[in-house]
Design a protein around this motif. Structure first.
Motif, short mmCIF file in Angstrom:
data_model
loop_
_atom_site.label_atom_id
_atom_site.label_comp_id
_atom_site.label_asym_id
_atom_site.label_seq_id
_atom_site.Cartn_x
_atom_site.Cartn_y
_atom_site.Cartn_z
N UNK A 48 12.33 7.80 1.10
CA UNK A 48 11.69 7.84 -0.29
C UNK A 48 10.83 6.67 -0.56
N UNK A 49 11.42 5.24 -0.67
CA UNK A 49 10.55 4.15 -1.02
C UNK A 49 9.40 3.98 0.29
N UNK A 50 9.82 4.15 1.47
CA UNK A 50 8.62 4.04 2.44
C UNK A 50 7.40 5.10 2.12
N UNK A 51 7.76 6.18 1.88
CA UNK A 51 6.73 7.28 1.43
C UNK A 51 5.89 6.84 0.12
N UNK A 52 6.86 6.34 -0.63
CA UNK A 52 6.11 5.79 -1.93
C UNK A 52 5.31 4.98 -1.73
N UNK A 53 5.49 3.94 -1.25
CA UNK A 53 4.51 2.93 -0.79
C UNK A 53 3.06 3.12 -0.20
N UNK A 54 3.49 4.06 0.90
CA UNK A 54 2.26 4.56 1.44
C UNK A 54 1.45 5.64 0.69
N UNK A 55 1.80 5.85 -0.51
CA UNK A 55 0.80 6.81 -1.38
C UNK A 55 0.12 5.79 -2.45
N UNK A 56 0.48 4.58 -2.80
CA UNK A 56 0.18 3.91 -3.78
C UNK A 56 -1.46 3.47 -3.42
N UNK A 57 -2.36 3.26 -4.40
CA UNK A 57 -3.72 2.95 -4.18
C UNK A 57 -3.79 1.61 -3.95
N UNK A 58 -4.88 1.02 -3.65
CA UNK A 58 -5.30 -0.22 -3.52
C UNK A 58 -4.93 -1.12 -4.57
N UNK A 59 -4.45 -2.47 -4.54
CA UNK A 59 -4.31 -3.16 -5.47
C UNK A 59 -5.21 -4.58 -5.52
N UNK A 60 -4.86 -5.68 -6.23
CA UNK A 60 -5.93 -6.67 -6.49
C UNK A 60 -5.81 -7.62 -4.95
N UNK A 61 -7.01 -8.12 -4.71
CA UNK A 61 -6.96 -8.74 -3.24
C UNK A 61 -6.29 -10.07 -3.51
N UNK A 62 -6.11 -10.67 -4.54
CA UNK A 62 -5.39 -11.85 -4.75
C UNK A 62 -3.95 -11.86 -4.49
N UNK A 63 -3.33 -10.62 -4.25
CA UNK A 63 -1.91 -10.48 -4.00
C UNK A 63 -1.86 -10.44 -2.15
N UNK A 64 -2.72 -10.70 -1.55
CA UNK A 64 -2.71 -10.39 -0.14
C UNK A 64 -1.18 -11.41 0.33
N UNK A 65 -0.56 -10.87 1.33
CA UNK A 65 0.67 -11.38 1.63
C UNK A 65 1.56 -10.61 2.14
N UNK A 66 2.94 -11.31 2.41
CA UNK A 66 3.99 -10.43 3.19
C UNK A 66 5.09 -10.21 2.03
N UNK A 67 5.63 -9.04 1.73
CA UNK A 67 6.53 -8.53 0.38
C UNK A 67 7.67 -8.03 1.04
N UNK A 68 8.86 -8.24 0.24
CA UNK A 68 10.09 -7.38 0.33
C UNK A 68 10.24 -6.71 -0.95
#
Length: 375
Positions: A300-320
């Protein structure tokens, strides 16, 4: 006053009525009316020409064309012209003073009678369409309003002239939306439950401020201002993805409680890792916590993240992203306790936990937390 021609078809039993050119005027009592020449075709008979009159019109103003301004794109220059806004079809018509040719345009924004209308793209049943909204409140969270006209074919009496009833009338309904930051506006009713469904991250405080009845526009504006004072004022200068209104709203719209988990009366916490590229794209989405096989939490969560649009480039990085699925019954609330060890989160920015709560109508005695296992 002669106006833009309108063509449509109305069915009355076995006869077909075709509207020809219509005019929009005011009658002697000051009422805006639409008058059309019609041809009625009945089986085996010659066409019968007659005139019908409807109360109101498709357009937001009278006369329909008024001085206004249009902006074709968000950063474009405003152009002065004459505008007419059709609230039935959401078409914007324009013409210039030195050229009376009427054209259709789909601007980013237009100003008519001193009110600015902003284009919003919507989708229903797979069909994309355009509507225009006006801002009722400014700020990071906005209350928006749109107007939707419709033709009602029901004949009604003329309040001034009983001998000449109208063949139908145009009705204009007001619809409301809440928009968090740059997120897609969400339709709402002016009720407590509707507001809490969108502003639920501040539910405890907002709930106590709202009466259990239909709300006025002024009351909703006050609630939106309160919400901003509680949560959004710190986001305006923040570079944290955790506090990005559009990102959090995207999660709220995309993540739901899996049906199979609901039926099994289980709850869980999952961690999903992902990256944001320098172009603002979400990539490398993967489940970090043990897989809850058969319940659908991780998917459910991985599918949701795959559908999100682009976000701000300044957020570039690795997240959990930790997502907690909880549920409540009439007597209790069940919250998972398992967490992922810090070693498995190294090298990632851990975002604020996102909570998905589900009210259950079943006996809570069978509830249990699932954590799964590593393959």
């Amino acid at each position: 006053m002669k106006f833009f021609p309108l063509f449509t078809c109305l069915l009355f039993g076995s006869a077909v009525t075709t509207l020809g050119q219509c005019t929009v005027t005011k009658d002697g009592y000051g009422q805006v009316i639409t008058t059309c020449q019609v041809n009625e075709y009945a089986s085996g008979n010659a066409p019968l020409n007659k005139q019908v009159t409807f109360l109101g019109s498709e357009y937001i103003s009278f006369p329909a064309f008024q001085k206004g301004r249009i902006r074709l794109d968000q950063s474009g220059q405003e152009l002065a012209c004459q505008l007419a806004y059709n609230v039935v079809s959401h078409e914007v018509l324009y013409r210039f003073a030195d050229d009376l040719t009427v054209k259709t345009v789909v601007p980013y924004a237009f100003v008519l009678n001193g009110i600015e209308y902003i284009r919003q793209s919507k989708s229903a049943m797979g069909i994309n369409y355009t509507l225009y909204t006006t801002e009722l409140s400014s700020g990071q969270t906005k209350l928006l309003k749109s107007l939707k006209g419709r033709f009602v074919k029901t004949p009604i009496n003329n309040g001034y002239d009983k001998d000449r009833p109208f063949a139908g009338y145009y009705q204009v309904d007001q619809r409301y939306y809440l928009q968090k930051g740059d997120a897609v506006p969400q339709p709402i009713n002016l009720t407590k439950n509707a507001l809490l469904s969108v502003l639920g991250d501040q539910k405890e405080i907002i709930d106590s401020k709202l009466p259990n009845r239909q709300l006025t526009v002024e009351q909703v504006i006050e609630v939106v201002r309160l919400y901003d004072s509680l949560t959004v004022s710190n986001q305006l200068h923040s570079t944290s993805l955790s506090t990005d209104a559009a990102f959090r709203e995207g999660l709220r719209l995309q993540i739901t409680y899996p049906v199979q988990a609901w039926n099994a009366q289980v709850y869980a916490r999952v961690y999903v890792g992902f990256e944001i590229t320098e172009a603002g794209q979400l990539a490398t989405i993967q489940l970090l916590s043990p897989e809850n096989v058969g319940y659908g939490f991780g998917q459910e969560v991985t599918n949701a993240l795959s559908k999100l649009p682009k976000t701000k480039p300044e957020y570039a990085g690795r997240y959990a992203l930790p997502v907690t699925f909880t549920y409540t019954t009439a007597s209790d609330k069940f919250v998972p306790v398992n967490t992922l060890s810090a070693d498995l989160l190294k090298g990632r920015t851990v975002l604020s936990e996102f909570v998905v709560n589900q009210k259950m109508g079943k006996d809570g005695a069978k509830n249990r937390e699932v954590w799964g296992y590593y393959k």
